[in-house]
Scaffold this active site. Structure first.
Site, mmCIF file in Angstrom:
data_model
loop_
_atom_site.group_PDB
_atom_site.id
_atom_site.type_symbol
_atom_site.label_atom_id
_atom_site.label_comp_id
_atom_site.label_asym_id
_atom_site.label_seq_id
_atom_site.Cartn_x
_atom_site.Cartn_y
_atom_site.Cartn_z
ATOM 1 N N LYS A 58 0.828 -1.208 0.000
ATOM 2 C CA LYS A 58 0.000 0.000 0.000
ATOM 3 C C LYS A 58 0.863 1.259 0.000
ATOM 4 C CE LYS A 58 -4.250 -1.570 2.253
ATOM 5 N NZ LYS A 58 -5.129 -1.416 3.443
ATOM 6 N N CYS A 98 -0.858 1.150 6.586
ATOM 7 C CA CYS A 98 -1.140 0.068 7.531
ATOM 8 C C CYS A 98 -2.098 -0.946 6.910
ATOM 9 C CB CYS A 98 -1.788 0.601 8.806
ATOM 10 S SG CYS A 98 -0.799 1.744 9.765
ATOM 11 N N ASP A 99 -2.047 -2.166 7.434
ATOM 12 C CA ASP A 99 -3.046 -3.160 7.092
ATOM 13 C C ASP A 99 -3.149 -4.149 8.233
ATOM 14 O OD1 ASP A 99 -4.487 -5.457 5.622
ATOM 15 O OD2 ASP A 99 -4.448 -3.843 4.159
ATOM 16 N N SER A 100 -4.368 -4.591 8.513
ATOM 17 C CA SER A 100 -4.608 -5.473 9.649
ATOM 18 C C SER A 100 -5.185 -6.812 9.209
ATOM 19 C CB SER A 100 -5.582 -4.821 10.642
ATOM 20 O OG SER A 100 -5.086 -3.603 11.132
ATOM 21 N N GLY A 154 0.186 -4.424 10.279
ATOM 22 C CA GLY A 154 1.456 -4.072 9.654
ATOM 23 C C GLY A 154 1.557 -2.571 9.493
#
Length: 206
Positions: free
Chosen positions: A60, A77-79, A114
């Site tokens: 991203k 961010c990514d979850s 992340g």
């Protein structure tokens, strides 16, 4: 990279369309520019949940970098939820949300977020990727509660199928670790990454 003077304000970009992440950052005194990456998460596959969260955040952020000029701090961010040994993202449908909650109720999972940070200062660029992890314990919901929650549309739109800052907050009995990480961005982790890149945290305040 030379440290940024503490009295200098740095351009800050959030590469995410998540309103929850933006709200957390704004409450912390930051007011980032939002540039949505448009990256298709379905392109990334990884059987290790922490690595998947890290890779998604990286992709991203890297997708937004070519659009930027000058000095900046960028956060992406990514979850993902680690449950039953596997990574789970957004359920995507009412039926999938109901099925997932029937398995999760009364149990616990690990929410991994992340964080990809890129800092450009004076022509030099530094990049970091780190993962924050928080234990989440779920209430033992009834079938009626699960179906009513799924009918709101909230769980199918969020990583893991739940929130702690929305309707789902009533269904989380405890967290171990940073609660902001569950919302989508760990403020303590992000702060440390920024400091490690030579930028004072207060330089991001609006």
């Amino acid at each position: 990279m030379a440290d940024v003077p503490p009295d200098v304000t740095v351009r800050f970009i959030l590469a995410s369309k998540s309103p929850a992440r933006l709200a957390v950052l704004r409450r912390a005194g930051l007011d980032p520019e939002v540039i949505v990456s448009g990256f298709d998460e379905r392109q990334v596959r990884d059987t290790v949940p922490t690595r998947l969260a890290a890779r998604l955040a990286e992709f991203k952020g890297i997708a937004v970098l070519p659009q930027l000029e000058g000095d900046f701090v960028l956060l992406a961010c990514d979850s993902v939820l680690e449950f039953e040994g596997r990574a789970h993202g957004k359920p995507g449908s009412k039926e999938a949300a109901i099925e997932r909650w029937r398995r999760m109720r009364g149990r616990e999972g690990l929410l991994h977020t992340g964080h990809f940070v890129a800092v450009r200062q004076g022509g030099e660029e530094t990049r970091f990727t780190r993962v924050g992890s928080t234990v989440v314990r779920f209430a033992d919901l009834s079938d009626d509660e699960i179906e009513a929650y799924a009918a709101t549309g909230e769980p199918q739109r969020v990583a893991g199928g739940f929130t702690i800052d929305g309707r789902g907050g009533a269904y989380v009995t405890a967290v171990e670790g940073d609660p902001y990480n569950v919302v989508g961005v760990s403020l303590p982790l992000f702060r440390q990454m920024v400091i490690d890149a030579g930028v004072p945290w207060q330089a991001l305040w609006r």
